[in-house]
Design a protein around this motif. Structure first.
Motif, PDB file in Angstrom:
ATOM      1  N   UNK A 776      44.897  73.238  86.494  1.00 55.89           N
ATOM      2  CA  UNK A 776      46.146  73.062  87.242  1.00 55.89           C
ATOM      3  C   UNK A 776      46.236  71.669  87.853  1.00 55.89           C
ATOM      4  N   UNK A 777      45.115  71.130  88.315  1.00 51.90           N
ATOM      5  CA  UNK A 777      45.125  69.789  88.891  1.00 51.90           C
ATOM      6  C   UNK A 777      45.457  68.735  87.843  1.00 51.90           C
ATOM      7  N   UNK A 778      44.876  68.880  86.659  1.00 54.07           N
ATOM      8  CA  UNK A 778      45.145  67.904  85.606  1.00 54.07           C
ATOM      9  C   UNK A 778      46.556  68.056  85.054  1.00 54.07           C
ATOM     10  N   UNK A 779      47.047  69.262  85.007  1.00 52.61           N
ATOM     11  CA  UNK A 779      48.386  69.489  84.474  1.00 52.61           C
ATOM     12  C   UNK A 779      49.456  68.937  85.397  1.00 52.61           C
ATOM     13  N   UNK A 780      49.159  68.859  86.704  1.00 52.29           N
ATOM     14  CA  UNK A 780      50.123  68.342  87.665  1.00 52.29           C
ATOM     15  C   UNK A 780      49.940  66.863  87.954  1.00 52.29           C
ATOM     16  N   UNK A 781      49.031  66.208  87.254  1.00 49.90           N
ATOM     17  CA  UNK A 781      48.732  64.803  87.526  1.00 49.90           C
ATOM     18  C   UNK A 781      49.180  63.944  86.356  1.00 49.90           C
ATOM     19  N   UNK A 782      49.000  62.631  86.507  1.00 50.28           N
ATOM     20  CA  UNK A 782      49.365  61.678  85.467  1.00 50.28           C
ATOM     21  C   UNK A 782      48.484  61.800  84.242  1.00 50.28           C
ATOM     22  N   UNK A 783      47.356  62.496  84.347  1.00 52.48           N
ATOM     23  CA  UNK A 783      46.450  62.639  83.211  1.00 52.48           C
ATOM     24  C   UNK A 783      46.990  63.582  82.152  1.00 52.48           C
ATOM     25  N   UNK A 784      48.109  64.260  82.408  1.00 52.13           N
ATOM     26  CA  UNK A 784      48.660  65.181  81.409  1.00 52.13           C
ATOM     27  C   UNK A 784      49.108  64.456  80.143  1.00 52.13           C
TER      28      UNK A 784
END
Length: 866
Positions: A776-784
Motif C-alpha cells: 500500500x505504501x508503494x502503491x500510493x507513492x511515486x515508486x508506482x
C-alpha cells in the motif's frame, strides 16, 4: 580511580574499601567460598568523605527555572498468548536458581538476557496500542525510548500504521545524520514522534520540542534512564515533562523496576546524602485496561513466506488510473519533451525562480502522504483559483498563486464573490452547479479554477471598462484572471520584487507595536548592502558589512524561513534591513545542497550566493574523464610511469601485511625491465593491495597525486598511502561506490534534487513497515511508476539503492567521470531512470551522426572536374 590518583591511600587499600563500603561478605559457589563485593554499606560516612574532596551541583540547584518533571508508572497485564514463551523461561529460571549446581547448560546471566528480550516481544503489542492512543492527540509530540531492535520495530510499525511522521535513531544511524534528524524533530511540526534507543540516543541530544517521554522498556542502569529523561527536560523546555513508564506485570519489568530503585537509593545516599528513588505515581488502573486485550506481536522475520496478495501483479500494474485524470489539462508537446531535469536547471542560469521555494517547503513538510500521480495533479490544479485550465500548462504557475493566497489580504484577490440565485458551470465536466457549492458536485473541481459563465461575463465587462482607460491598465486590472496572466508573463525580476514586497508587508503586519517604534527610530543603522559568509562546519550564515567588517552576528536560513529572528540584532527589524536577509535566504534556498556545500567549502565573502557560485566554478579546473572509477590498474600504471620518469622503485602494499614481509613487497630498480615488473602490473586487481611508487630517497608517494607522504620507509606501508586527508577523501570518492554514496547522503540526506522527493524517508518507511503494508505504501507513492519486478523486490528486501541513486551532473560519457562531490547529485529511482533513458537516446543520436559524417560523401566532389 580519580580519588586514588589525587589522594593515594585516603580510603585505604582496595580490600579495606570493599569491606567497609561495599558490604563485602563470603558466599559459597557450590563448595568453593568467594567474596561478594556487590553490596553497599556505611553510605553516610562515605558521603561525608566525598563532600570534602568533591564539589557537586545538582540540576535542580543550577536550572531553577526549568518546569517540573512528572513521572508516571503504568502497570498492565499481558494477554496469555503473548506471555507464553516468557512464562516458560521464568519457570526455567526458578529451577536454575533453586539448584544452581544442577549442571544446566545455560548460565543465569544468559537466561536473564533471553528473558529481557522475550519481555520486549511480549509487551510489544500493548506498547503499539498505547502509542496509537497517544497519537490521537494531534498537537502532541513525544519521545519513545526502547532498548531492543524488536521493540523499536514495533514502535515504528505503530507510528506508520497511524500515518504519522517520525524519526528513528538507533545504533545504525551515523552521527552526522543524527543532528539532521534532531533538527527535523525540533523544527518540523509534522514530525510528532521520535523513536530512540536508550544507549544510542540517550545522551547528548536535545528534544525540547517534546513534552512527553514514553519508556517502552527499562534498562539496568538508572543513570541511563535519567539521562534519557533529560533529553526533553533541559534548557529550552517551557512545558512540564510527563514521563510514562510502561510496566508489564508478571515479566522482568517488575524485577527491574525494584532493582532500579535500589540502585538509585545507593547512588543518592553516596553522592547527595539522601535516599532517592524513581518516584513515579501509579495512575488509575482502569484507564489502561485496554492494554491487556492487545494482540500478540510477532517480529518481522525476513524468512517469512510472501503471500500472493502482498506482491504486485501484472493486472494491478496495468490497471486503469483515476478517471478524473481524463479531465485534467494535457501538457503541450513542448512540455512532453522537457523532463524534470531540464526544468530544474534554473540555478545554473543565474535565475531565481519560484518553484525552488515550494520544493524546499515540500522537503520540510513531506510526511507520509505519498499520493498517486492523478491525485497530485488534481491538487496542483486546485491551487490555482483564478486561471482557467487552458492557461495553466506549467507546474510552476500554481505555486505563485499559493504565495499570494497565504497572504490574508490577498485572499480576496483569488476568490470570486458568489451571486445568489445564479449557477456556475464546471470547465472540466460541464456540470451546472449551484452558486453556494465551492466544489463541483460531479468531479470535485474547485469553483475558482472553473471557466464559469459568470466569470467569463465579468471578465468581458472588465475588459470593456479597461479598454476605455489609459494604457496603464496592467497594474490596475480588476479581473483576477488578468492579474494571474500578467503576473505570470512578467519577468523574473519583477516577480521577485513583487513577492518580496508581499513578504515584507506580511511581516510588517505581524510585528508588534513596540517593534513598529523601532522601525522609525533614527538610532538603528540602515544597510545598503550586506556581505555574507557561510560557515564551513555548521548551517549558520555570518554577516559582514559591505566593507568586509564582521558584524558579530549570524543566523540559520531555516530560522528565517520559519520567521524566527532572535539571533539577529534589533536593527534587522527595520523593513529595509529585513528585506536584505529575505532576499539572501530566497537565493540560498534556490541552490541545491551540493552547491551550498561548494560555497561553504570556499569560505568566501559574497553578496549573492548565485554569483559567488559562478565565480567559484570558473576558478575550479574541471577534470574530463570518461571512466567512472579509479581502479587498481590505474594506480599501478600511474606508479609505473612515475618510476620511469623520476626514478625510484615500486612496492606492493596490503592492509594485513607487515612492512618487512618479502612475500608482499616487490622492489624494482630504475632503468631495468625485469619480468617481475610485468607480473605485477598484469592483473593488480586480483590482489588486495595497491602498487605504490617510492622515490630515490625512500619516501612513499601518494596514490592520488604522486607526491611524497613525508613518512619513513620503515613505517607501516598501509598508512602511507596518501599525503593528506584531502587526497584520501578524493581518492575514496573516485574509487569506492559505498564511500561516495555515504558522502553524498551526508550532504543531501537522500532528497531527490530534481523532484525534491524525500526518497530516504520513503525507504525507511517501507523498511520499517510490516510486510503486509509495504504494498500500500508503494502503491500510493511515486515508486508506482517503476517496473513490476523492482516493486516486488522492494517489498521482499528493501534497500537504499531501490529508492535513490547517486548520479553525475555532467554525464560520464561527456567527461564527468572520476569527479568530486561537486559533480554528484541525489536522484530518486524514477528521475534516474528517465535521465538515463534520455542520455542513452542522446548517445545513440551522437553515434548515428558520427557514423553519417564518417561514411557520407561530400557532394562537392561530384562537381570537381576530373
Amino acid at each position: 580511580m580519580q580519588i586514588e590518583a589525587l589522594f593515594p591511600q585516603k580510603f585505604g587499600t582496595w580490600t579495606e574499601y570493599a569491606k567497609r563500603y561495599c558490604n563485602a561478605h563470603v558466599r559459597y559457589f557450590g563448595k568453593r567460598p568467594q567474596w561478594d563485593y556487590r553490596g553497599a554499606s556505611n553510605l553516610n560516612e562515605l558521603h561525608q568523605l566525598l563532600s570534602g574532596i568533591m564539589i557537586r551541583r545538582l540540576k535542580s540547584e543550577v536550572l531553577t527555572q526549568l518546569p517540573a518533571k512528572i513521572r508516571q508508572r503504568i502497570p498492565f497485564d499481558l494477554p496469555a498468548a503473548a506471555a507464553k514463551e516468557l512464562n516458560t523461561s521464568f519457570e526455567e529460571w526458578q529451577k536454575l536458581m533453586r539448584a544452581p549446581n544442577s549442571g544446566a547448560t545455560e548460565t543465569v546471566m544468559g537466561l536473564i538476557t533471553r528473558m529481557f528480550k522475550q519481555t520486549a516481544i511480549a509487551k510489544a503489542g500493548a506498547v503499539k496500542d498505547y502509542i496509537k492512543m497517544m497519537l490521537q492527540n494531534d498537537s502532541l509530540k513525544f519521545l519513545i525510548f526502547a532498548h531492543h531492535l524488536s521493540m523499536l520495530q514495533a514502535c515504528t510499525e505503530a507510528v506508520i500504521e497511524n500515518k504519522a511522521r517520525y524519526i528513528r535513531i538507533d545504533g545504525s544511524v551515523p552521527s552526522s545524520e543524527r543532528i539532521h534528524l534532531v533538527n527535523q524533530f525540533q523544527k518540523d511540526p509534522n514530525t510528532r514522534v521520535a523513536i530512540l534507543s536508550i544507549q544510542a540516543a540517550g545522551q547528548g541530544l536535545t528534544f525540547t520540542a517534546a513534552s512527553h517521554v514514553v519508556f517502552a522498556e527499562l534498562y539496568w542502569d538508572p543513570g541511563h534512564i535519567k539521562q534519557a529523561e533529560d533529553r526533553a527536560h533541559r534548557i529550552g523546555q517551557c512545558n512540564s515533562v510527563n514521563i510514562h513508564y510502561l510496566i508489564a506485570n508478571g515479566t522482568l519489568d517488575t524485577l527491574m523496576w525494584g532493582m532500579l530503585n535500589r540502585k538509585a537509593q545507593v547512588t543518592g545516599s553516596t553522592l547527595n546524602g539522601r535516599k532517592e528513588k524513581l518516584q513515579a505515581k501509579e495512575d488509575d488502573k482502569e484507564k489502561w485496561d485496554f492494554l491487556q486485550f492487545s494482540e500478540a506481536w510477532t517480529p518481522n522475520d525476513s524468512s517469512e513466506e510472501f503471500k500472493k496478495e502482498i506482491l504486485f501483479t501484472h493486472f494491478e500494474k496495468e490497471k486503469q488510473h483515476d478517471i478524473r485524470s481524463f479531465f485534467l489539462p494535457k501538457p503541450t508537446k513542448k512540455q512532453l519533451e522537457t523532463t524534470c531535469d531540464e526544468s530544474r536547471i534554473f540555478p545554473d542560469k543565474n535565475t531565481i525562480s519560484e518553484p525552488r521555494k515550494v520544493a524546499t517547503r515540500d522537503t520540510i513538510n513531506c510526511g507520509r502522504d505519498f499520493e498517486p500521480e492523478a491525485k497530485r495533479l488534481k491538487l496542483t490544479t486546485t491551487n490555482d483559483h483564478s486561471s482557467p485550465p487552458e492557461e495553466n500548462p506549467s507546474w510552476s504557475k500554481p505555486t505563485k498563486t499559493v504565495r499570494i493566497e497565504n497572504d490574508p489580504e490577498a485572499k480576496s484577490l483569488s476568490t470570486t464573490p458568489a451571486h445568489p440565485g445564479k449557477t456556475w458551470q464546471c470547465a472540466f465536466c460541464t456540470f451546472i452547479n449551484d452558486s453556494v457549492l465551492p466544489y463541483c458536485e460531479m468531479c470535485e473541481n474547485p469553483k475558482g479554477s472553473s471557466g464559469s459563465i459568470n466569470c467569463i461575463q465579468d471578465k468581458n465587462k472588465n475588459e470593456e471598462d479597461n479598454s476605455q482607460k489609459d494604457t496603464s491598465k496592467k497594474v490596475d486590472a480588476s479581473s483576477d484572471c488578468e492579474k494571474q496572466v500578467l503576473g505570470q508573463s512578467a519577468p523574473d525580476q519583477l516577480m521577485e520584487n513583487k513577492e518580496e514586497t508581499i513578504e515584507v508587508e506580511k511581516e510588517d503586519r505581524l510585528i508588534p507595536q513596540g517593534v513598529e517604534q523601532l522601525k522609525h527610530s533614527d538610532t538603528l543603522p540602515v544597510y545598503d548592502t550586506l556581505m555574507f559568509c557561510a560557515s564551513k562546519n555548521t548551517d549558520r550564515i555570518h554577516l559582514y558589512t559591505k566593507d568586509g567588517k564582521p558584524m558579530n552576528c549570524n543566523f540559520i536560513p531555516l530560522d528565517i524561513k520559519l520567521d524566527l529572528w532572535e539571533d539577529l540584532p534589533a536593527s534587522f527589524q527595520l523593513k529595509h534591513n529585513r528585506s536584505l536577509i529575505l532576499r539572501f535566504v530566497r537565493e540560498w534556498n534556490c541552490l541545491t545542497a551540493m552547491k551550498q556545500r561548494v560555497i561553504r567549502k570556499s569560505g568566501q565573502l559574497f553578496c549573492s550566493p548565485i554569483l559567488a557560485l559562478e565565480e567559484i566554478t570558473k576558478q575550479q579546473a574541471k577534470q574530463n574523464s570518461t571512466k567512472r572509477y579509479i581502479t587498481k590498474e590505474d594506480v599501478a600504471v600511474a606508479s609505473m610511469n612515475k618510476v620511469k620518469n623520476d626514478g625510484g622503485c615500486i612496492r606492493l602494499i596490503m592492509k594485513d601485511s607487515r612492512p618487512q614481509d618479502p612475500s608482499t613487497k616487490e622492489l624494482l630498480e630504475d632503468g631495468n625491465s625485469y619480468t617481475s615488473q610485468d607480473d605485477l602490473i598484469v592483473n593488480p586487481s586480483t590482489s588486495k593491495g595497491y602498487l605504490q611508487a617510492v622515490d630515490n630517497e625512500g619516501n612513499p608517494l601518494c596514490l592520488r597525486c604522486q607526491h611524497p607522504t613525508n613518512q619513513e620507509y620503515q613505517a607501516n606501508a598501509w598508512d602511507s598511502r596518501f599525503c593528506s586527508l584531502k587526497c584520501q577523501e578524493e581518492f575514496w570518492i573516485r574509487s569506492n561506490n559505498s564511500y561516495l554514496r555515504a558522502q553524498v547522503f551526508e550532504t543531501e540526506h537522500g532528497v531527490c534534487q530534481l523532484c525534491n522527493v524525500n526518497a530516504q524517508e520513503l525507504f525507511l518507511c517501507v523498511r520499517d513497515a510490516p510486510k503486509s503494508q509495504r504494498k500500500n505504501l508503494l502503491n500510493a507513492a511515486w515508486t508506482s511508476k517503476l517496473p513490476l519486478e523492482q516493486l516486488n523486490e522492494m517489498i521482499r528486501n528493501p534497500v537504499e539503492g531501490h529508492f535513490w541513486q547517486v548520479d553525475h551532473m555532467k554525464p560520464v560519457y561527456e567527461g564527468g567521470g572520476q569527479c568530486s562531490l561537486d559533480n554528484l547529485q541525489t536522484l530518486c529511482t524514477v528521475c534516474h531512470k528517465e535521465r538515463t533513458a534520455r542520455q542513452a537516446k542522446e548517445r545513440s543520436q551522437m553515434k548515428r551522426q558520427s557514423l553519417a559524417s564518417k561514411h557520407g560523401s561530400d557532394i562537392t566532389r561530384f562537381l570537381v572536374k576530373k
